[in-house]
Design a protein around this motif. Structure first.
Motif, mmCIF file in Angstrom:
data_model
loop_
_atom_site.group_PDB
_atom_site.id
_atom_site.type_symbol
_atom_site.label_atom_id
_atom_site.label_comp_id
_atom_site.label_asym_id
_atom_site.label_seq_id
_atom_site.Cartn_x
_atom_site.Cartn_y
_atom_site.Cartn_z
ATOM 1 N N ALA A 1 -28.344 15.017 36.540
ATOM 2 C CA ALA A 1 -28.971 13.972 37.355
ATOM 3 C C ALA A 1 -28.845 14.322 38.835
ATOM 4 O O ALA A 1 -29.746 14.032 39.638
ATOM 5 C CB ALA A 1 -28.333 12.620 37.060
ATOM 6 N N ALA A 2 -27.722 14.957 39.185
ATOM 7 C CA ALA A 2 -27.507 15.333 40.584
ATOM 8 C C ALA A 2 -28.531 16.374 41.035
ATOM 9 O O ALA A 2 -28.950 16.378 42.200
ATOM 10 C CB ALA A 2 -26.084 15.858 40.776
ATOM 11 N N ILE B 1 -18.961 12.854 42.323
ATOM 12 C CA ILE B 1 -18.687 13.365 40.971
ATOM 13 C C ILE B 1 -19.410 14.704 40.835
ATOM 14 O O ILE B 1 -18.840 15.701 40.427
ATOM 15 C CB ILE B 1 -19.147 12.372 39.892
ATOM 16 N N ALA B 2 -20.668 14.700 41.191
ATOM 17 C CA ALA B 2 -21.441 15.940 41.330
ATOM 18 C C ALA B 2 -22.370 15.665 42.493
ATOM 19 O O ALA B 2 -23.229 14.788 42.391
ATOM 20 C CB ALA B 2 -22.209 16.238 40.047
ATOM 21 N N TRP C 1 -29.692 21.974 43.379
ATOM 22 C CA TRP C 1 -28.324 22.294 43.000
ATOM 23 C C TRP C 1 -27.465 21.047 43.029
ATOM 24 O O TRP C 1 -27.834 20.005 43.594
ATOM 25 C CB TRP C 1 -27.740 23.356 43.950
ATOM 26 N N ALA C 2 -26.281 21.147 42.409
ATOM 27 C CA ALA C 2 -25.327 20.035 42.398
ATOM 28 C C ALA C 2 -23.922 20.626 42.434
ATOM 29 O O ALA C 2 -23.558 21.428 41.564
ATOM 30 C CB ALA C 2 -25.517 19.196 41.134
ATOM 31 N N TRP C 3 -23.170 20.257 43.422
ATOM 32 C CA TRP C 3 -21.825 20.809 43.568
ATOM 33 C C TRP C 3 -20.830 20.022 42.732
ATOM 34 O O TRP C 3 -20.826 18.791 42.740
ATOM 35 C CB TRP C 3 -21.386 20.783 45.037
ATOM 36 N N VAL C 4 -20.000 20.761 41.992
ATOM 37 C CA VAL C 4 -18.983 20.133 41.131
ATOM 38 C C VAL C 4 -17.612 20.530 41.672
ATOM 39 O O VAL C 4 -17.207 21.687 41.548
ATOM 40 C CB VAL C 4 -19.150 20.590 39.665
ATOM 41 N N GLU C 5 -16.932 19.589 42.267
ATOM 42 C CA GLU C 5 -15.630 19.871 42.870
ATOM 43 C C GLU C 5 -14.535 19.923 41.797
ATOM 44 O O GLU C 5 -13.579 20.687 41.909
ATOM 45 C CB GLU C 5 -15.305 18.794 43.912
ATOM 46 N N HIS C 6 -14.698 19.067 40.770
ATOM 47 C CA HIS C 6 -13.678 19.008 39.709
ATOM 48 C C HIS C 6 -14.343 19.310 38.365
ATOM 49 O O HIS C 6 -14.812 18.392 37.681
ATOM 50 C CB HIS C 6 -13.019 17.626 39.673
ATOM 51 N N PRO C 7 -14.392 20.573 37.981
ATOM 52 C CA PRO C 7 -15.114 20.924 36.741
ATOM 53 C C PRO C 7 -14.471 20.296 35.506
ATOM 54 O O PRO C 7 -13.258 20.158 35.436
ATOM 55 C CB PRO C 7 -15.000 22.448 36.689
ATOM 56 N N ASP D 1 -20.335 23.890 51.192
ATOM 57 C CA ASP D 1 -21.066 24.153 52.437
ATOM 58 C C ASP D 1 -21.903 25.426 52.375
ATOM 59 O O ASP D 1 -22.848 25.598 53.141
ATOM 60 C CB ASP D 1 -20.085 24.251 53.615
ATOM 61 N N GLU D 2 -21.545 26.328 51.482
ATOM 62 C CA GLU D 2 -22.274 27.597 51.401
ATOM 63 C C GLU D 2 -23.597 27.484 50.651
ATOM 64 O O GLU D 2 -24.445 28.357 50.732
ATOM 65 C CB GLU D 2 -21.403 28.652 50.693
ATOM 66 N N VAL D 3 -23.746 26.402 49.863
ATOM 67 C CA VAL D 3 -24.911 26.304 48.981
ATOM 68 C C VAL D 3 -26.003 25.470 49.647
ATOM 69 O O VAL D 3 -25.722 24.392 50.180
ATOM 70 C CB VAL D 3 -24.516 25.659 47.638
ATOM 71 N N THR D 4 -27.200 25.981 49.632
ATOM 72 C CA THR D 4 -28.334 25.207 50.138
ATOM 73 C C THR D 4 -29.543 25.462 49.255
ATOM 74 O O THR D 4 -29.652 26.504 48.613
ATOM 75 C CB THR D 4 -28.729 25.628 51.578
ATOM 76 N N THR D 5 -30.419 24.497 49.238
ATOM 77 C CA THR D 5 -31.701 24.694 48.568
ATOM 78 C C THR D 5 -32.448 25.790 49.329
ATOM 79 O O THR D 5 -32.451 25.795 50.551
ATOM 80 C CB THR D 5 -32.507 23.385 48.581
ATOM 81 N N GLY D 6 -33.039 26.698 48.596
ATOM 82 C CA GLY D 6 -33.762 27.798 49.221
ATOM 83 C C GLY D 6 -32.919 29.039 49.433
ATOM 84 O O GLY D 6 -33.446 30.103 49.777
ATOM 85 N N ALA D 7 -31.604 28.932 49.203
ATOM 86 C CA ALA D 7 -30.735 30.102 49.397
ATOM 87 C C ALA D 7 -31.056 31.176 48.360
ATOM 88 O O ALA D 7 -31.412 30.881 47.221
ATOM 89 C CB ALA D 7 -29.274 29.687 49.287
#
Lengths: 168, 362, 152, 391
Positions: free
Chosen positions: B151-152, B203-204, C78-84, C118-124
């Protein structure tokens, strides 16, 4: 173009093991019924509408769709209404084949359930045979029909098939 | 004397005349599926002054994977009492599609009354893991992507497109939870402003905790009646004047995630834009999806969105879509709305969408 | 009538070792991964679909003609996952992403390895990173992640 | 039915124990493609897709209609997924046909499948559930005691089931799609096969198959136009019905379930059939265990209660000279991709009245029954199709 298909050893199968863990609940009504097994006795439930006694019960009458709250303690004695000699090995099986599974009609109950028959040669089991439940030792009793080890013949005369035609 | 409005699809007007739901909870341990459903089904009969013998067709929606065993809908039938034998069917979909199948059956004209129900317990298993099994089994499911992260991906696509901001997501959550304070069946109800919600952790990213629906156990049931007989049951039946559903491609990389063409098409087919919409109940489990779907449905700012609190306040799987229909119908039946939209979704990130217009008779 | 003192609960494990036949098209994709490359297929109007399917995912039309794509590509979202989660492909923070590989017209769902959000962006720009040859078995996990390309 | 509708396209896969050469989508598309070709159509001509299959655990894909939407050309269209246990293939066809009969759609593609070799059918059905009674015997163990009671009640000779087993496998030899091909099949072979669930021998039980079935169901104007353009006749739907009853309740007649009797009565009334044995040319009936042929002969009203075994015993249900051939395709006893098994019955009935059943064709068949059942003999789905337009 890709040469992916030109390999001598293409991938044809993919293993994707799946494991899911669940935490079940039996709910109030079924728990009441299951507690009977933990206590080493059959506890049925009577439908307030049709008055039929269900054992095992999930807490409702499937016909009237109402809760079955009235408890009825049933005896260990029962009749084999019909049966099958199982000779097929399958995953999860815990009993040595061949063995007999039967539709068990407890005295005072209005439906049957499947039970294991022992203490009699397979070719002597018959419709109408009178049997009684043999429970696992007290320390092994639990809230499950598996608390009934098996059913064995009581030695009483068979019941006439016509007397339980309504119950398979 | 009112007359039933002519529907856009089909030939026979069909109305929702009663609706009931179990108060949604994180985990309902006291009730198995049958015990969960029995009171709900009894209540829809009581509201409609009917018994099971009045019902001509029964249809349910549920999924075996929530309970971890095959045929969960079969045992649930014990809550219905299909005896003498009844015409009965089941969709392995949200119960909103059971409503759709019932609506189709009622078009046949030789039956008048349908019972629709759905149930789902998210508390028995690990929902994130279970839902990963909806994905392509060869190239997606083996990675076990969780539905919040998926969803994110959609929320980020909206942000990148300039369609919404994280403040907007929090705004949807804040309003939903505040509205839920008036809904006794809701699970998450509170009065927190946007600034407070934005302090929560991700969360994501870009989805924070408030953007994500609660895990819920619940059930819902409904009675549909065809033709003028509906007026005998309730003063203001909620007439289904348009209904349609559409599905999209499965692979996310094929879809434009910032839009919902299936919703737009279904809304067009259902005639959403052919009149003012007083209320819309939108099955948007994630906060950003309400913004996306309201746009796809073509709703204006004059429409009240999810006055029940919506899925962000209570999200029982497989019943959640049907509950949107029930909540929208209640607004018609209680006179607070004369034209409402109900929406249901199924599948990963809004892959499949169902839209209906509900109206009071003029 | 006595109310029960307890409601019985029980754990339950549902576990099967699914073993799937993949057919010639997904088979080619998985074979490609085992060889350390990514293969797409041409759908209707010639667009290149990755991962490949037997059908054009939007029309159902037959697809034909494998095409090598990547290993470079672009992050579409993209979606960042801090706590997998325990079952996530990576145990340290990462991003889920849809990556459109060079030469492809659709994007692939996978993970991007990065030190921080911070390193991840759309279009990277990113590049596919595979497991070592001996570890690859012909499955999606052979492509262990995408890594951000160095920007000059 | 508000409007006439007909089957104008039929497709199925070759049913096998294990289709190792295809993905699930690939397998399902084989059947769909064949049905579309038969109908003279392409995916783009279809208005809606209705798909059915048995429990998701067989393939380990939750609600696989989502994964299959693109494979079946459903994108941008309505798609429904039906699950009514073993009867699902029949129910799925009926849900699809209702979409046409009510005038909502003109051309509906309906598909049912099972690729149970991806898991193991027996396992997926025998997941031990907490608090449930311990599982003792598998599917045959559930039905064998009921069969024993039928034999006892009807006084049938013990070999009637074996005769069904031979007859259906002889039929299967005439059907290139059938899974089991046993050229040497005879009573001795059945009798010498292991007694799995006494009174059921191994060869009196259905196999476990991978396979798919598909049909295109169209409104009258479309069907008429396609008949002209393809040169292939349509199978007109004369009646369709579904009935359910609870799994277990006091006094339930499990040998001759009321839901089956009610469903048959309904479907025959719609089709104007008063004597099915006389007025139908053949029937495709869900018989996963041999003895269900005589039992369903009675349940469906092809004879009086207690007489079903006499019909079977006399050869009345054989394609070779019988007056009411049952399961000319070989039936479930010869091919059993569970989710598709019911649709195969519906589809084979349609093939017969279209005169397209090849070697297992009943001469001049003009009216046929398709039947499916599931659960503990509690879910029933049936249709009657004919070569003539219904009145």
């Amino acid at each position: 173009m890709s040469d992916a298909l030109e390999t001598q050893d293409p991938v044809t199968m993919l293993s994707t093991p799946i494991r899911l863990d669940y935490d079940f609940t039996a709910g109030v009504a079924q728990s009441r019924s299951l507690r009977g097994y933990a206590e080493g006795r059959f506890v049925g439930q009577r439908c307030p509408v049709c008055k039929k006694v269900y054992v095992p019960s999930r807490g409702s009458c499937p016909v009237d769709a109402v809760p079955t709250k009235e408890e009825v303690v049933l005896p260990n004695t029962a009749t084999v209404t019909t049966f099958c000699v199982v000779n097929v090995p399958f995953a999860g099986q815990s009993i040595e084949i061949p063995y007999i599974t039967a539709s068990i009609l407890l005295d005072g109950a209005d439906i049957t359930f499947m039970g294991l028959i022992q203490g009699i040669p397979a070719d002597e089991v018959r419709m109408g045979l009178r049997v009684e439940a043999v429970w696992v030792p007290k320390e092994e009793l639990g809230p499950t029909l598996a608390s009934v080890k098996y059913f064995q013949p009581t030695g009483e005369p068979d019941r006439e098939i016509s007397t339980f035609r309504e119950h398979l | 004397m009112s007359t039933a409005p002519q529907p856009k699809q089909g030939t026979r007007p069909v109305a929702i005349v009663s609706f009931a739901q179990a108060p949604t909870q994180r985990r309902i341990e006291q009730a198995n599926e049958v015990e969960l459903l029995m009171p709900v089904i009894s209540e829809v009969y009581a509201q409609a002054n009917m018994t099971k013998d009045d019902v001509d067709f029964v249809c349910s929606g549920s999924t075996d994977y929530l309970i971890g065993g095959p045929f969960s809908f079969v045992t649930a039938l014990d809550a219905v009492g299909v005896w003498p034998p009844k015409r009965e069917s089941h969709v392995e979909m949200d119960a909103a599609w059971a409503l759709y199948e019932s609506w189709v059956q009622l078009q046949e004209g030789d039956l008048d009354v349908a019972l629709v129900y759905g149930f789902g317990k998210s508390s028995l298993g690990d929902l994130q893991r279970i839902l990963a099994l909806q994905l392509d089994p060869y190239t997606m499911a083996p990675l076990w992507p969780d539905q919040v992260s998926l969803a994110a991906l959609q929320a980020q696509a909206m942000i990148d497109r300039g369609l919404a901001t994280e403040e907007d997501f929090a705004g949807v959550a804040s309003r939903s939870r505040r509205d839920a304070m008036n809904n006794p069946n809701a699970q998450v109800a509170n009065d927190l402003d946007v600034a407070t919600l934005l302090k929560e952790e991700y969360i994501a990213s870009p989805l924070r905790r408030h953007c994500v629906p609660p895990l819920s156990d619940g059930a819902a049931a409904m009675i549909l009646v065809a033709g003028d007989r509906a007026f005998d049951v309730v003063d203001r039946p909620a007439w289904i004047t348009g209904i349609d559903h559409r599905i999209e491609a499965h692979a996310f990389g094929v879809r434009d995630l910032a839009t919902s063409p299936s919703t737009t098409k279904a809304a067009h087919m259902a005639g959403v834009g052919e009149g003012d919409v007083d209320v819309a109940e939108i099955h948007a489990p994630f906060a950003h999806q309400e913004i996306l779907l309201a746009s796809a449905l073509g709703l204006s700012s004059a429409t009240t969105l999810n006055p029940s609190g919506g899925p962000l306040a209570a999200n029982p799987l497989m019943a959640g879509g049907l509950i949107r229909f029930g909540e929208a119908a209640n607004r018609i039946m209680d006179g607070t709305a004369s034209r409402a939209v109900a929406h249901a979704t199924s599948g990963p990130i809004l892959q499949q969408n169902l839209v209906a217009v509900l109206e009071a008779a003029s | 009538m006595a109310e029960p003192t307890e409601v019985y609960t029980s754990t339950h494990v549902l576990e099967y070792p699914y073993s799937r036949s993949v057919g010639p098209v997904i088979g080619a994709f998985l074979t490609g991964l085992r060889e350390g490359k990514i293969v797409g297929i041409r759908g209707e109007n010639g667009r290149v679909i990755v991962p490949p399917t037997e059908y054009d995912p939007e029309t159902g039309a037959e697809t034909s003609g494998f095409v090598d794509v990547g290993p470079g590509g672009v992050i579409e979202t993209w979606a960042w996952v801090e706590h997998p989660r325990d079952d996530a492909p990576r145990s340290t923070p990462f991003a889920w992403a849809l990556v459109r590989l060079d030469g492809a017209d659709t994007a692939l769902l996978h993970v991007v390895d990065a030190a921080s959000k911070d390193e991840v962006t759309t279009g990277a720009r990113v590049t596919a990173h595979f497991l070592d040859e001996g570890e690859r078995q012909g499955r999606i996990q052979d492509l262990c992640c995408f890594q951000l390309e160095e920007t000059s | 039915m508000n409007q006439r509708c007909a089957v104008i396209g039929i497709g199925q896969t070759h049913h096998k124990a294990k289709r190792e050469d295809v993905s699930i989508a690939g397998m399902v598309r084989e059947a769909a493609r064949a049905a579309l070709d038969d109908a003279g159509m392409d995916y783009g001509d279809i208005d809606a897709v209705v798909i059915g299959k048995a429990p998701d655990m067989f393939e380990g894909i939750m609600m696989p209609e989502h994964y299959l939407a693109g494979a079946l050309g459903a994108v941008g269209k309505p798609m429904l997924r039906v699950h009514t246990a073993g009867s699902v293939g029949g129910s799925t066809a009926i849900v699809a046909a209702h979409l046409v009969a009510t005038g909502i759609h003109k051309r509906v593609l309906t598909v049912a499948f099972e690729k149970q070799s991806d898991s193991d059918a027996m396992w997926a059905l025998s997941v031990p559930q907490p608090f449930a009674a311990p599982l003792l015997a598998g599917a045959g163990g559930y039905f064998a005691p009921i069969i024993r009671a039928y034999i006892n009640r009807s006084g049938a000779p013990n070999d009637v089931g074996m005769k069904v087993a031979v007859k259906d496998r002889l039929h299967a030899l005439k059907n290139p799609y059938a899974h089991l091909q046993l050229p040497d099949i005879d009573l001795k072979m059945v009798e010498e096969s292991i007694m799995l669930w006494d009174p059921l021998h191994y060869l009196e039980s259905c196999p476990s198959s991978d396979g798919a079935a598909a049909m295109v169901i169209a409104a009258e104007d479309v069907a008429t136009a396609q008949e002209k353009s393809t040169g292939r006749s349509a199978a007109w739907i004369h009646g369709m019905a579904m009935r359910s009853e609870p799994t277990m309740f006091a006094g339930r007649n499990q040998i001759n379930p009321q839901a089956g009797r009610d469903c048959a009565k309904d479907v025959f009334a719609q089709a104007g059939v008063t004597n099915p044995r006389k007025e139908l040319d053949c029937a495709e009936v869900y018989v996963p265990f041999s003895w269900y042929e005589p039992m369903w002969l009675e349940n469906l009203g092809f004879c009086d209660e207690g007489d079903g075994w006499k019909l079977t015993d006399s050869g009345a249900t054989s394609l070779d000279g019988g007056d009411i051939p049952w399961n000319c395709s070989g039936g479930v006893l010869s091919s059993n991709p569970i989710g598709a098994s019911g649709m195969l019955r519906f589809l084979e009935a349609a093939l017969q009245v279209r005169g397209m059943a090849g070697e297992h064709q009943v001469a001049d068949a003009s009216k046929a029954l398709g039947h499916a059942y599931g659960g503990g003999s509690q879910f029933f789905a049936m249709w009657v199709v004919g070569s003539d337009r219904p009145a």
